[in-house]
Write a protein that holds these residues in place. Sequence first.
Motif, PDB file in Angstrom:
ATOM      1  N   GLU A 162       0.816  -1.217   0.000  1.00 53.69           N
ATOM      2  CA  GLU A 162       0.000   0.000   0.000  1.00 53.69           C
ATOM      3  C   GLU A 162       0.850   1.268   0.000  1.00 53.69           C
ATOM      4  OE1 GLU A 162      -2.386  -3.217   0.553  1.00 53.69           O
ATOM      5  OE2 GLU A 162      -0.777  -2.703   1.934  1.00 53.69           O
ATOM      6  N   GLN A 163       2.110   1.184   0.483  1.00 56.86           N
ATOM      7  CA  GLN A 163       2.970   2.355   0.477  1.00 56.86           C
ATOM      8  C   GLN A 163       3.793   2.452  -0.809  1.00 56.86           C
ATOM      9  OE1 GLN A 163       5.411   2.492   3.959  1.00 56.86           O
ATOM     10  NE2 GLN A 163       3.691   2.678   5.376  1.00 56.86           N
ATOM     11  N   ARG A 164       4.244   1.325  -1.318  1.00 49.37           N
ATOM     12  CA  ARG A 164       5.028   1.345  -2.547  1.00 49.37           C
ATOM     13  C   ARG A 164       4.956  -0.021  -3.198  1.00 49.37           C
ATOM     14  NH1 ARG A 164      11.356   3.387  -3.208  1.00 49.37           N
ATOM     15  NH2 ARG A 164      11.468   3.242  -5.478  1.00 49.37           N
ATOM     16  N   SER A 165       4.610  -0.046  -4.490  1.00 44.21           N
ATOM     17  CA  SER A 165       4.383  -1.329  -5.140  1.00 44.21           C
ATOM     18  C   SER A 165       5.479  -1.688  -6.146  1.00 44.21           C
ATOM     19  CB  SER A 165       3.025  -1.324  -5.849  1.00 44.21           C
ATOM     20  OG  SER A 165       2.986  -0.302  -6.826  1.00 44.21           O
ATOM     21  N   VAL A 166       6.333  -0.756  -6.519  1.00 43.81           N
ATOM     22  CA  VAL A 166       7.358  -1.030  -7.529  1.00 43.81           C
ATOM     23  C   VAL A 166       8.675  -0.394  -7.067  1.00 43.81           C
ATOM     24  CG1 VAL A 166       8.078  -0.702  -9.917  1.00 43.81           C
ATOM     25  CG2 VAL A 166       5.674  -1.078  -9.392  1.00 43.81           C
ATOM     26  N   TYR A 167       9.756  -1.148  -7.207  1.00 46.88           N
ATOM     27  CA  TYR A 167      11.088  -0.636  -6.917  1.00 46.88           C
ATOM     28  C   TYR A 167      11.971  -0.862  -8.151  1.00 46.88           C
ATOM     29  CZ  TYR A 167       9.802  -0.643  -1.973  1.00 46.88           C
ATOM     30  OH  TYR A 167       9.203  -0.417  -0.765  1.00 46.88           O
ATOM     31  N   GLU A 168      12.856   0.079  -8.423  1.00 43.45           N
ATOM     32  CA  GLU A 168      13.864  -0.103  -9.459  1.00 43.45           C
ATOM     33  C   GLU A 168      15.231  -0.134  -8.784  1.00 43.45           C
ATOM     34  OE1 GLU A 168      13.610   2.706 -12.583  1.00 43.45           O
ATOM     35  OE2 GLU A 168      11.839   1.795 -13.498  1.00 43.45           O
ATOM     36  N   VAL A 169      15.931  -1.233  -8.971  1.00 41.63           N
ATOM     37  CA  VAL A 169      17.215  -1.449  -8.315  1.00 41.63           C
ATOM     38  C   VAL A 169      18.306  -1.508  -9.380  1.00 41.63           C
ATOM     39  CG1 VAL A 169      18.533  -2.934  -6.780  1.00 41.63           C
ATOM     40  CG2 VAL A 169      16.056  -2.726  -6.502  1.00 41.63           C
TER      41      VAL A 169
END
Length: 1763
Positions: free
Chosen positions: A25-32
Amino acid sequence: MEPVVVGSAQEWRGQMKLKEQLDYEQRSVYEVTIVADDGFNKQYQTYTVNVTNIQDVPPVFKGSLSATIPEDVPIATSVLQVTAVDGDGLGARVTYTLLTNPEGFFKIDPVRGIVYTDRMLDREIPAVNQNDGIVTLRVLASERREEETAMENAGHWSTLVAVQITITDVNDNAPLFSPRQYSVDMDENLPDGSTIPELNIRVVDHDQGINAAFRLILEDHTDIFEVQPKEGQEALAVSIVIKNSTKIDYDFGQRSYNLRPYYAATLLETAFRPEHVITIEADDLDQSDYYGKKSIRYKLAGEGSSNFYCNRKTGEITVARPMGCFEPGLANCLDAEVKNFYSLQFSATDALAEGFITYVPLNITITDVNDNRPKMELPEYTSYIVEDEMTPDPEVTVKAKDYDRPDGIYSHITYNIVGGQPVPNGLWIIDPNSGYVKATSPVPYPLGGNYLLTVEANDNYGLSDTTTVKIFVEDINNHAPVFTEGALYVQTIPEDTPSGRNVENITAVDGDPSHTPGGIVRYRIKQGSRGKFVLDDKTGALTVAPGATFDYDIQKLYNLTVIAEDQGNLKLSSTAQVIIHILDSNNKKPVFRPTTVRADVLESAPLGEMVLTVTAVDLDKDANLKYSIIEPIRAWNRINMEISNNPYKDWFAINSDTGGVTVNNKLNREKVIRWSAVVKVQDMNGGVNQTATGMIVITIMEVNNKPPVFALPWTPENPIIDLSVREGQAPGSYVTTLVATDPGNDIDHYVMLSNPGGFFNINEKTGVVTVSKPLDYEQMRSTQFVVVAADNGQPPLSSTATINVNIINVNDEKPLFSEKQYEKSIRENSPEGYSVLQVLATDRDDGNYGDVRYELVDPEKRFIIDVTTGWITVAPGAVLDREKQHLIVITARAYDSPNDPTIRKYVSVPVYITLIDVDEFPPKFGQSRYVAVVPETSPPGTSVIQLTASDQDDSKTNYIYQELSGDPKDLFHLNPVTGLITTQRTLGSESGSYNLSVLVRNQDGDVSMTDKAYVEITVLEMSNRPPQWRLPNPNNQTVEIYENGPVGKIVIKTLATDSDNDVIIYNFDVNGKLINKTDDFAINSSTGVIITRRSFDREKKDVYILTLVARDNGHPYGEAKQTLVVRILDVDDNRPEFPMYRNCCTIDYTKNISEMASPNTWVITVRAADADLGEGGHIIYSIAAGNKEGAFRIDSTTGEVFLNGTVDHERTDKYALLLRATNPDTPPVSNKLGRQCAINCTDPSSVYLFVNILDHNEKPPEFSHQTYNACASAKARFNTTVTQLIAIDPDKKSSQGVTYKIDSLKLIPEQDRIYASDTFKIDRTNGTVYTNALLEMYQKPESFFKLKIRASDANSSTQAVLRIFVTNSDKEVIMTVDERKDLVEKNIDYYKKVISEATGYSIVCIGSIRFHIDSGDGGKVDMDRTDLYLHVIDPNSLRVMDPGYVGAELGKISGAAVLASASQWTGFIRDPVLIAVIIVAILLFIALLLLCCLCWCWTAIFKKKQKYVEAPIVLNAGTINPLWKGFEVQELSMAVPDGGAKLQTLSGHRTSGYDQTDFSTQQISNGYVASHEQVHINEAYGMSSHSGATRIEADLLQNAASNRVNSTSTLAMSGLGTINRGVQTDGLSSGLNISTEYMVPGSPTRVGATLLRNGQYSSNNFSYDLDPDIFLTDDARTIGIQTFHSNQTYGHNYIDEVISAPTVDVVDNDYPDSFYQGEIHLGTLPSQHQTSTQWHSQETVINSQEFPAGGDVDGEVEYVTFR
């Protein structure tokens, strides 16, 4: 990222691990972004991490939760729709339930959330009426998942809300007479206007408001009577009044009257002849048969009367059958849909219908019944919709008609979807009222391409009709292809890979239908191929392109972007990355970096001293580099001329392996000042041409003879430097950098020689000067310190500098008020500009910093302050009204530095201003005209009348009453203080009227503030003597009572006497009217007793003046008046009040204090006020809550708050003290506030004081050790992590805010002249130390790096020493630990301690922690064992210890496996003698094992006399023992006494098998393994004859590893283990895995299986019943019986049988009739009875194959023996 070595040292793979918990709910996608760095080249790769949402948030309601409906709506009316959505956004299905439903009025659709009426509403029932028509429903929204039951779901993913439905009133209740019939008698001579006596008529209408209004009409005899009143509402008492009494005559007129207005009846529309309607009878007073009651004939007339039949003699009315009426409810019959109300005239005629006639109205109401079925307008509806849309085109609205009455309950139609293909499952919904069909979510493309819905129209009373809705779906391309293996492919190929070779197979799938273009996938390369690769567009096969070649030297890696694309109209695609590594061959030349290396060396350098190191780099992974010095070798003399025929070529030598250049001969600067040579490097594993050359240049330095020189203006003759420093700077603040230079050497260090007061500190390496403690300009204006700079020459020389410091003044002092708080009382309505008081503050700073200004910071606008003088005055336009607010609290603030707001400092102080009341309102008489009567016989001093006046001022005001005119004879006296008029003399012969003019004014106020009134006094001429007052006494007319007394309390018993003995009546005189009750008091007219009518409040009014009148009953009457003053005495009925806002909320206090404040420091003074008097107004202050650890105290009398002890910001940074003001010895009471108060703001006797504890940084950070040790590999690359140092800030109890830096870095011993100052670096935020250079050149015994690490917070710092040893793999020890890697990492300090204690050396370096690789098992990774790569260092000599010694010492640790050095490990045993010994031991072991098996079998056969059946291979029974974890399986052993039980396993090649365990009875000592029995139930069925294979698995102490396919239930038992029942599903070709378990010492436990017979067992066992279908075959025959015989040693009696397999006869004749349901019993054996056992376990490997029922199963059997 955690690196894992794969293949070679130049190929790495990383594992990305989760660092902290994620929240979708706070963040659904990360780019690493990942960086691969080999020290010279970097490769970047970005990955997208999509967070998958899970169920962790309950449903969320949206929209309105209230509605309003009238009470007359039909049943099944939609009221509102509640909507809740999945809180996680996963689209979980939400269902709705009504938990509370008062009166059962409503129901809810569990899927759509629509609330309907479930019965007719009624606003008038008490439960609804008393709640103002509001009905509260409790609606539960639950997220339902397929795997959850409703009970599981109810608590976790549900939300409960209250829904309020307001039922509004409609006019649905007729007025009702109660009772409906009245009978009274009356006199014939009652006058007009008289009410008929004893006629109590009451009319009630149960509706609300205007709907309950009604009119009253009298329809009979309206010329004689009338009804009063004629209108009413809700409830009314009604009277019948005589209008014309002349027409009432008993003798000549009517003797009875019937006033009934009309008759009414109700019947259903289905009523049929001859159903009774009503009977109406008339009466006739004539007594003869011809004119009396018997002669009456009845008749019914009016429109529609033909539908009814009237019996002319009896007056009974029944249903008739008109022409054409054949069936009730149909045409020509009664029909509510055609006519539902008949207004008829009913007549009665005497004399056999020939005489007098009387008419009455008759109203008949026809009630509707449900006799019409709803009818659909169309038999089928058709529409179309595009996939993923929600609205069909055209929109679909289903319509039906119901011909029941439109205003009735049976004509309302509700629409529902009752079926469909495919099943709608909530996708389609229909509005129950309008019939509008819509989708609840985007519509997917269905199988078949259309949805077929069945819609029902229902009238909610059992009648319905249906229609079909067909919706065709147009497919769209809404799914992109998805790669089956993920979006990343990695492959490695050699650089000589030929054309056409397959590299990778790329596959993707598309969610669209495969028969549509959107479901067909094609592949292509977007970029990165460079013509080297081709991709088959249909299959996805990636191959080497024709003619393509590869060169590792040109490109090591290819990064291809591959696209998978469907063929839809709007094509969708996905992208994957293919990384292809190219393998290298040795074809690179080495390269020097740098090509030229320069160094300096003293001419006194000894032989062998390291001068410099040359470094070459070869990119080939197998390069072997050798260094040498070659020609030309050159030298230059002191005059810088090259020396020919150089004789000094051997002055320096090079190490062929390391490239280190050392002194090889004695140096002489007089002969040579510079020496150079060419160095050569050759790759010995490459070709002869793989060489490179570089240059070394060495300068020979002479011995030091010049001291350092500081920068100007410093000179040796005047060694002084002037500085200016701002006062108040925090410790660690930068001051300057002192720079000294040396013409021949480097500066070694700086040091303070003199530092008066210790105000400064200097960095010994950099010369940076910082503040060590704050300077104060107000204490001293200047200071100085002395610094020495020393070089590193031989010998070291130094110079001294004196630094004069001029201290610069800054604003470091706050203003200070002269008082802690200010108080002043002023008169209300003080004029503009009135000076209230002066606040005064001073500031210790000089100049502008000490110039103080003032301001007010409150929203209070009624006062202003002079910015320079601090005088507070009344603001223009301010209104100060004590009646609204008697205490005003404002905050004055002082600040300094008026010219520079950026550096100002502020301080605040409270100012309490009390308003003094003034007489600002004129007095007003209670009335403008007074009337009084006094008999002429009244004596002097007789009270005539009491005048009263009042004003609006808050304080009590004294008035002056004055007589102006109207009493020329001075008959009366007006008391100027009390306002009482009395007779001044006798009034004989003075009868008549006197008009007095009187005036009242304030005694102390403005004389113009007056009011006038007139008093008319009539002096009666008396022949009757008036009463005389005895009580109250004319000389004391005051009584006192306490406030808050009860109602009805006696005030006084008054008394008057009459000399004529007349009856005296007592009253009050109020405005000339005599009454016996006022709002405040009541007087008994007969006894004169005065009582209270309410409870009094002295704070509102403290005096009441009553005029008493005593009147006799003479003719004329006589009366006397007397004034009574009632004073209200005070009681403690008011709480103290703190200052409040207008909404009754107290004004909270806020104060800041330093944590360094000493005990008894004053904090603040609070004030409260109490309206009570005397002791009741005395205030006691206390701290009610929030005073943690008693940190504060309050003076109970003054309200001053003090610090009671010490406070600590780190322990508590804020206190919320609840202060309370109370009265002594008085229980709390509630104030009578008399104004609107905000919620939770009704306790003015409490107020919050918020005290903020300001931090004072008094403690520097702390390291856990003063000295740390770490190791760094000589092969370490740049940015390799060495270690991490963490310092804790004691003020914060954490490392947050601590920064790190390297104060100094030295290579020890110091004679090594290698530049090393930047070899390491540190992360300033987390203390991690990294390499900053290659370390190979620093390998040397007894040498190490010494780093001084400084940790700093805002104001202070501390230092620790870090020693880093450069290590190599030749002295590395590998230690194997029988534990998982993650646990070893978690407890690494423990392992260091163990290693240190075992070796006797305190310094242990763990280089790396890796999974153990079993070299004897094909390189298999052992996840349960861990390798530690370590070095041990002697803390005295600081040398790395010999790995042989370390390995020998560590080998003494139990269970530890140690390799002395990685280079010593070969992986194989090469000693032939040892190999022969091992082979012989193995053969002997196998022979012994076979002998034991034969003996066991022979004993079992003769002991049991049991026939064995052919059995299949017993499925895998593996054993795990936590006591032996980590050792090789082949070497397990545990010693127990001889004897005990044996486990025999029979194996065959059929479809059944069983295990048999036989026990002998004996006792063993405590401490050995307890008795254990294990029952196996092994069943293997063919896939065609049974639904699956079944097993029972017993787990003790831990779950055994097994290949269980499906576990259907788990029963926890006794905390020791579990019993799992599993089912293996169809279609599996591998065997079922059965776990064999064991017992451990100290936990004697037993599992016994009793099947087919109820076993006898002791009372301390418990059991779980099992489904008999698991064990019984179709023919219910017993198959394979296993028996555990009774063992009295345990105190248990077990009789246990086990079914093994179908189709086998009974093999034990002891129990031939054992067809019973079985149980499993878990029992605990007494600790004093233990039995040892020797047992075997069997592991069976089933080959992967299909096998039919009854067929053979191929398998291999391996045996492991445990002793």
